[in-house]
Design an enzyme around this catalytic site. Structure first.
Site, PDB file in Angstrom:
ATOM      1  CG  HIS B 446      -2.302   0.604   0.872  1.00  0.00           C
ATOM      2  ND1 HIS B 446      -2.503   1.475  -0.180  1.00  0.00           N
ATOM      3  CD2 HIS B 446      -3.512   0.448   1.475  1.00  0.00           C
ATOM      4  CE1 HIS B 446      -3.770   1.818  -0.217  1.00  0.00           C
ATOM      5  NE2 HIS B 446      -4.403   1.220   0.778  1.00  0.00           N
ATOM      6  CG  ASP B 450      -4.082   3.628  -6.100  1.00  0.00           C
ATOM      7  OD1 ASP B 450      -3.620   4.691  -6.556  1.00  0.00           O
ATOM      8  OD2 ASP B 450      -4.613   2.749  -6.813  1.00  0.00           O
TER       9      ASP B 450
END
Lengths: 373, 476
Positions: B446, B450
């Site tokens: 992350h 995304d």
């Protein structure tokens, strides 16, 4: 003549008949000749273990006949790195097994027959067994010049070894087994039994190399079946039993309960490699990297097949000290095994700096380390 | 009390007559002395020197090759003590006594002499073992090699070591199924019985040498050993499990995995899961399997999954990237070296197929075959195991639907594929049909990826697999 019958029946028979068969006065009456239907070295060694552990041999003896697909069999206290070319074995899919009896390393293939003489401990007598084999050979082929040496080898023409011997003694039972070269692949034999590993020091039992010859070379009409039959016939005569060979399946748990566990144990890394007596490796090798050749010195102590102590002498700063010490730390305690080393090194690479040059050097070093194993 | 004495007297007489059959008169003297010895209070054990007995063939010396016990260990009769070697013969020396090892007289590789002491064993005096031992072979039928145990009038065969194990665990031998010869109860049978009671999964039984050999002659009716203890009949007490924890160091490959996984968990993972309808792909593979077979290649679903992933990576190259340690730079890798998680004897290894972006599905299948056979033979090389940029894990071949895979550094994404299930689904016309459904679980880093990117990549990958014909449009 080979008659198929179940070993189970024979074992049950042994329980019921406590007296020798009518007409037989010999104490060895009730003896048995059995032959394995399998060519798997681990299964066949497991049968030996099973008979040794479970059969009552006080009043009878057993002759076990077996052959294996290509395999190298080392003695109980030997070092496989010293005895054979493990790299070649892996490439050619030749199995490696460690037997429970002592002695040296042998190569088996379908051109070699194995004979195991089971007796109770008191009746353990190797010379008699080998004389039986020689007698059978001479009956089959009278012109053969074969004799037994005091090292329990059988020599052909006074010079070539055609049989090697080993034995195992337990609390109540004992067995003596030997090989017999009929038509084995001598080329694979000599290359498999030639170790390329340098710098090994150990107290493991060393093998005594010998020139070998196949019986087939003396008499091209000879086959393994003929040899097995002749020996079985001589055994039957000497033990005053019918010339009747019982076939057994080493995978049959109903006849040999617990046999599959024995087979599995013989195949474990801990048994085959882990039982190697403590040894040390002290060697230098030339490592080729891009345009240069580097001198690498390696010292390792191996116990139970695992690297107890590891020392790698690299040219200064060729690898950052943190990396080389990381490699040494990881190898310590790890199995002295090419697969273990490769997977260990490549896994560690994931958490090393992602520099291509560094990673290449690491890989080359590890590949070279693997060649020692 | 009167009755008791009578009984014990008759008991002694019984044993005495048994001994007369078996021993000569000199041994009888010892057993007589033994009984006196037993009746007096003795607090410490006596040290007995266990001598190396005759090997046969006139051999006088052997080399000690392996000790199975060390000083301080307790041994039972028939336990293996050591392995010695003499001239190609390997001999297992077993203990004659129950007791504790107090001294080993030889080190490894030393020469041991027949007739000289091998180990010193401290024997519990109350067990009443004769202190004088034979140097030459044990007389035939001296120690009964097993004992019959009469419980509920049913004779149960077991060696003393096995009976002791049963007693320690409060097990009635009559309740244990014997799997040895003639329904003899073996150590394994006791352990299996215990496992069933406690629901525990026991480790594999110890090496064969340690287990006492099975008794051989079964028709000799021997007197029960004159011991005070009897097998207690358990009331409704829980079974005491005498198994021991086993601790071993984490080494080699596993040690490396510890490092890698610890580093992996430093990556902030997010997960994204979806369901893929493989009905069309299943049919396509059935048609292509024989074609591949003719060319000598086994075709599974993986080559399709791998190629579709590579096509997706062309559109979303961030998923085929690597973040440096300081998180300052992202490197977009040009090659799609797609790793395939493989379960081997050692554990999880991840070889990769190089440059999938320029490989055909068939080439990928062929390479997979090669990697799989090397993997199962334990012969994968460093090149096969390094350089991966993206990984797929087909856990569905073992089982499971959704997973939470862990990213393998230095990669940034991984996909876990569940098993293919036949499930009812609705089609465009609102009708129910049989669909081949597989679940995929993605994990991504992350810090640089995304959710939207992961979702779009997954959708693209899904569309290629749900309509395999669409792959043709984008194949290079």
């Amino acid at each position: 003549m080979v008659l198929q019958s179940s070993l189970k029946n024979c074992l049950h028979l042994s329980c019921i008949l406590r007296t020798p068969k009518a007409g037989f006065r010999s104490t060895t009456s009730g003896s048995l000749i059995i032959q394995s239907i399998s060519n798997d070295v681990y299964q066949n060694l497991a049968v030996e273990d099973w008979i040794h552990d479970h059969m009552n041999l006080e009043n009878r003896q057993v002759l076990f006949l077996w052959r294996n697909s290509p395999a190298v069999v080392i003695g109980r206290h030997q070092n496989p790195w010293q005895e054979c070319n493990l790299r070649l074995l892996r490439q050619k899919n030749i199995k490696l097994a460690r037997r429970r009896s002592g002695g040296g390393t042998v190569y088996h293939d379908l051109g070699n027959i194995n004979l195991t003489f089971f007796t109770c401990r008191k009746k353990y007598e190797r010379m008699e067994n080998l004389k039986l084999v020689v007698k059978a050979l001479k009956a089959l082929c009278p012109q053969l010049d074969v004799h037994v040496t005091d090292r329990y080898d059988i020599l052909l023409d006074r010079h070539y070894k055609i049989s090697g011997t080993a034995a195992k003694l337990g609390r109540t039972n004992a067995y003596h087994h030997c090989t017999l070269l009929c038509n084995a692949d001598k080329f694979v034999l000599s290359s498999a039994l030639k170790s390329p590993y340098k710098g090994l020091k150990s107290n493991a039992t060393p093998s005594v190399p010998a020139s070998v010859k196949n019986l087939f070379e003396e008499d091209p009409s000879l086959t393994c079946e003929m040899l097995l039959d002749a020996i079985a016939e001589e055994y039957a005569t000497q033990h005053q039993i019918d010339h009747h060979i019982t076939l057994i399946d080493p995978a049959d748990e109903t006849v040999l309960p617990g046999i599959n566990n024995k087979t599995k144990e013989l195949q474990t890394w801990e048994w085959v490699y882990g039982k190697t007596p403590k040894f040390s490796v002290s060697t230098c090798f030339n490592m080729v990297y891009k345009d240069s050749v580097l001198d690498i010195k390696v010292d390792m102590d191996v116990k139970h097949g695992r690297i107890e102590v590891c020392n790698i002498d690299l040219p200064e700063q060729w690898l950052p000290p943190a990396l080389s010490s990381e490699l040494v730390k990881s190898l310590t305690g790890s199995k002295f095994c090419p697969n273990e080393t490769t997977t260990l090194a490549t896994t560690l690479l994931r958490v090393c700096p992602q520099d291509e040059e560094l990673q290449n050097r690491w890989n080359v070093l590890c590949e070279n380390m693997v060649t020692l194993m | 009390v009167c009755i008791h004495r009578v009984r014990s007297c008759s008991g002694i007489r019984f044993i005495k007559s048994k001994y007369v059959c078996v021993f000569d008169k000199s041994a009888l003297k010892f057993s007589h002395q033994q009984r006196l010895f037993r009746t007096s209070a003795v607090s410490c054990g006596q040290i007995v020197q266990f001598k190396l007995s005759d090997i046969g063939e006139g051999i006088t010396e052997v080399t000690v090759k392996e000790w199975y016990i060390k000083e301080g260990d307790s041994v039972s009769q028939f336990d293996s003590i050591c392995e010695v070697q003499s001239d190609k013969a390997s001999v297992t020396i077993t203990s004659r006594y129950d007791g504790i090892i107090r001294k080993l007289h030889y080190n490894l590789d030393e020469i041991a002499y027949v007739g000289k002491p091998l180990v010193d064993i401290e024997i519990d005096a109350s067990k009443g073992v004769s202190p004088e031992e034979d140097v030459v072979e044990t007389p035939p039928m001296s120690h009964e090699e097993h004992t019959h145990q009469e419980i509920k009038g049913h004779k149960t065969l077991a060696t003393p070591a096995v009976r002791r194990l049963a007693m320690e665990n409060n097990i009635k031998l009559s309740e244990v199924v014997g799997t040895g010869k003639d329904n003899r109860i073996l150590k394994e049978d006791i352990l299996n019985y215990l496992a069933k009671q406690t629901g525990a999964i026991l480790p594999p039984s110890p090496k064969a040498e340690i287990i006492p050999p099975l008794p051989k002659s079964e028709t000799v009716p021997a007197a029960p050993k004159d011991r005070a203890r009897k097998i207690p009949v358990p009331a409704s007490r829980p079974i005491v499990f005498s198994g021991k924890d086993k601790t071993e160091p984490v080494t080699g490959f596993h040690k490396a995995m510890v490092k890698t996984m610890s580093a992996a968990l430093k990556i902030p993972h997010f997960g994204y899961c979806d369901e893929i309808d493989l009905t069309q792909l299943v049919q396509l593979r059935e048609e292509l399997k024989p074609v591949a077979q003719v060319r000598g290649v086994k075709l599974s679903f993986m080559p399709f999954f791998i190629k579709a992933a590579s096509l997706g990576l062309l559109q979303y190259p961030i998923l085929n990237a690597s973040l440096d340690e300081s998180c300052q730079n992202v490197t977009y890798k040009a090659s799609h070296n797609i790793g395939v998680a493989m379960d081997t004897e050692q554990g999880l290894i991840v070889p990769n197929v190089k440059n999938v972006q320029v490989c055909s599905v068939f080439e990928i299948a062929s390479e997979l075959n090669r990697l799989q056979s090397l993997g199962s033979a334990g012969q994968l090389g460093t090149n096969d195991l390094t350089g991966g940029t993206f990984t797929l894990s087909n856990i569905g071949t073992i089982g499971g639907t959704y997973a939470k895979p862990v990213i393998l550094p230095p990669e940034v994404a991984i996909g876990a594929l569940g098993k293919i299930q036949v499930l009812p689904r609705f089609n465009g016309k609102g009708e129910v049909f049989k669909a081949q459904i597989m679940n995929v679980s993605w994990s991504a880093d992350h810090r640089i990826i995304d959710g939207a990117t992961m979702a779009r990549f997954s959708n693209l990958w899904k569309s290629y697999l749900e309509n395999p014909a669409s792959m043709l449009l984008d194949l290079k």
